[in-house]
Write a protein that holds these residues in place. Structure first.
Motif, short mmCIF file in Angstrom:
data_model
loop_
_atom_site.label_atom_id
_atom_site.label_comp_id
_atom_site.label_asym_id
_atom_site.label_seq_id
_atom_site.Cartn_x
_atom_site.Cartn_y
_atom_site.Cartn_z
N GLY A 146 34.36 57.29 2.39
CA GLY A 146 33.06 56.84 2.87
C GLY A 146 33.19 55.75 3.91
O GLY A 146 34.29 55.41 4.36
N PHE A 147 32.07 55.18 4.30
CA PHE A 147 32.03 54.14 5.33
C PHE A 147 31.09 53.03 4.89
O PHE A 147 29.98 53.29 4.41
N SER A 148 31.55 51.77 5.03
CA SER A 148 30.71 50.64 4.69
C SER A 148 31.14 49.41 5.48
O SER A 148 32.32 49.05 5.46
N GLN A 149 30.21 48.84 6.22
CA GLN A 149 30.43 47.58 6.93
C GLN A 149 31.70 47.59 7.78
O GLN A 149 32.53 46.68 7.72
N SER A 206 31.80 61.39 3.59
CA SER A 206 30.36 61.15 3.64
C SER A 206 29.79 61.47 5.03
O SER A 206 30.49 61.38 6.04
N THR A 207 28.51 61.83 5.05
CA THR A 207 27.82 62.11 6.31
C THR A 207 27.81 60.87 7.20
O THR A 207 27.95 60.96 8.43
N GLN A 208 27.66 59.71 6.59
CA GLN A 208 27.66 58.47 7.37
C GLN A 208 28.98 58.28 8.09
O GLN A 208 29.03 57.88 9.26
N LEU A 209 30.10 58.58 7.40
CA LEU A 209 31.40 58.43 8.04
C LEU A 209 31.58 59.43 9.18
O LEU A 209 32.10 59.08 10.25
N ARG A 219 29.28 60.66 11.05
CA ARG A 219 28.48 60.16 12.17
C ARG A 219 29.20 59.03 12.89
O ARG A 219 29.24 58.98 14.13
N GLU A 220 29.79 58.09 12.14
CA GLU A 220 30.53 56.99 12.76
C GLU A 220 31.73 57.51 13.56
O GLU A 220 32.07 56.99 14.63
N CYS A 221 32.38 58.54 13.04
CA CYS A 221 33.52 59.13 13.75
C CYS A 221 33.07 59.73 15.08
O CYS A 221 33.75 59.58 16.11
#
Length: 345
Positions: free
Chosen positions: A14-17, A50-53, A55-57
């Motif tokens: 996942g991705f966080s901060q 995760s979808t958030q990760l 997107r960040e990629c």
């Protein structure tokens, strides 16, 4: 920079901060990595991202590659913001320029043969080759400059490759492994399974570098254009094969880290690596490409680079050659171990 290879299906990423968050089984502590240090993410099998990760990629131009558990490539999630359509148009037009393609092919094949000879010169403790055993490679190297077409140049490459793998097979004569020549699709013995996986690993890394530099991986100048084939990547891995893959497979076998019983044989005779072995081999190739070596020693550059940094430097020469329409500006990797001797028995 970090290239992540996810081979465990119980991994959740996942991705966080600004950090990657890695979660494994319930009894494993959560791990975090700075996202800014990540160059690529490669997913084998069913790890979850995760979808958030994702997107960040895409926003950071970090490609996410997807593979089956046994390493079959499915595709990539990658941003298109870096694409340069004007340069790609020049690239595509040059695939029809016979003079450019011929000069390009000669550079690629010359570097491949010299690096193959350089590798064989390093294994004297295992087998020492006579001039007669390497004469097929030396002959191709000697007469390559006289080729008048890409097809003729590839003929010299084929002759050299046949001789090279005859020599390579002798490195395993005192082991429990049998290797009688190169075969693939599917590989029919453990050495060929390791080589195929290594070349695929290398190919995928080069595709990523091509995309990062705004070029099109499917339009090469030596390998023919065909559906589903990243021809430019095939052009660009040739000079790395012996130094990265063949050398690593030789070391892996002679270290005793793999034995023939580690591999599985299918009813059709195909030989594959189980997931546990694939993870071990992936870790090995990851360490090999992280080594700091003088990738540019043939050009007077004494600095030491990891493979990916050196590959980026090579890609700049590809761009220079395409922009100028001059294939001689391309700078393939040269190991530097071949002394240039052309004595034949």
């Amino acid at each position: 920079m970090t290239h992540l290879y996810l081979t465990r299906s119980d991994i959740k990423l996942g991705f966080s901060q600004g950090q990657l968050v890695v979660k494994g089984s319930a009894d494993e502590p959560e791990r975090r990595l700075p996202f800014c240090n990540v160059e690529s993410i490669n997913v084998f099998g069913n790890p979850q991202i995760s979808t958030q990760l994702v997107r960040e990629c895409l926003l950071a131009n970090v490609p996410v590659g997807y593979y089956s558990e046994d390493g079959h490539y499915f595709g990539r999630a990658v941003s298109s913001d870096h694409v340069d359509p004007y340069r790609q148009r020049r690239q595509i037009m040059l695939t029809c320029d016979a003079g450019f393609c011929l000069e390009w092919a000669k550079l690629v094949i010359k570097a491949k043969i010299e690096n193959s000879l350089a590798f064989l010169s390093t294994v004297g403790g295992t087998y020492s080759y006579s001039p007669g055993e390497t004469s097929g490679m030396v002959h191709s190297l000697r007469y390559l400059a006289q080729a008048t077409s890409v097809g003729e140049a590839i003929g010299f490459e084929g002759n050299a490759a046949k001789c090279y793998f005859q020599c390579y097979s002798k490195l395993f004569s005192d082991t429990d492994f049998r290797f009688e020549g190169r075969n693939s699709r599917p590989p029919k013995d453990p050495i060929n399974a390791l080589l195929s996986y290594g070349y695929s690993f290398l190919h995928r890394n080069v595709v990523g570098a091509i995309e990062r530099h705004g070029l099109h991986p499917y339009f090469g100048f030596m390998h023919k254009i065909k559906r589903g084939h990243a021809a430019l990547s095939s052009d660009l891995i040739e000079d790395y094969r012996a130094f990265i893959v063949d050398r690593a497979v030789f070391g892996l076998v002679h270290s005793g880290d793999v034995v023939p019983d580690d591999f599985s044989v299918q009813p059709n005779g195909a030989v594959y690596m189980p997931r546990s072995l694939m993870k071990k081999v992936t870790d090995l190739f990851s360490r090999v490409v992280a080594e700091k070596v003088q990738f540019h020693q043939a050009y007077g550059d004494g600095y030491q680079y990891g493979f990916h940094a050196a590959l980026d430097k090579k890609m700049l020469s590809v761009i220079e050659a395409i922009d100028a329409g001059d294939a001689t500006l391309y700078r393939p990797f040269l190991w530097g171990g071949y002394d240039g001797a052309t004595t034949e028995s």
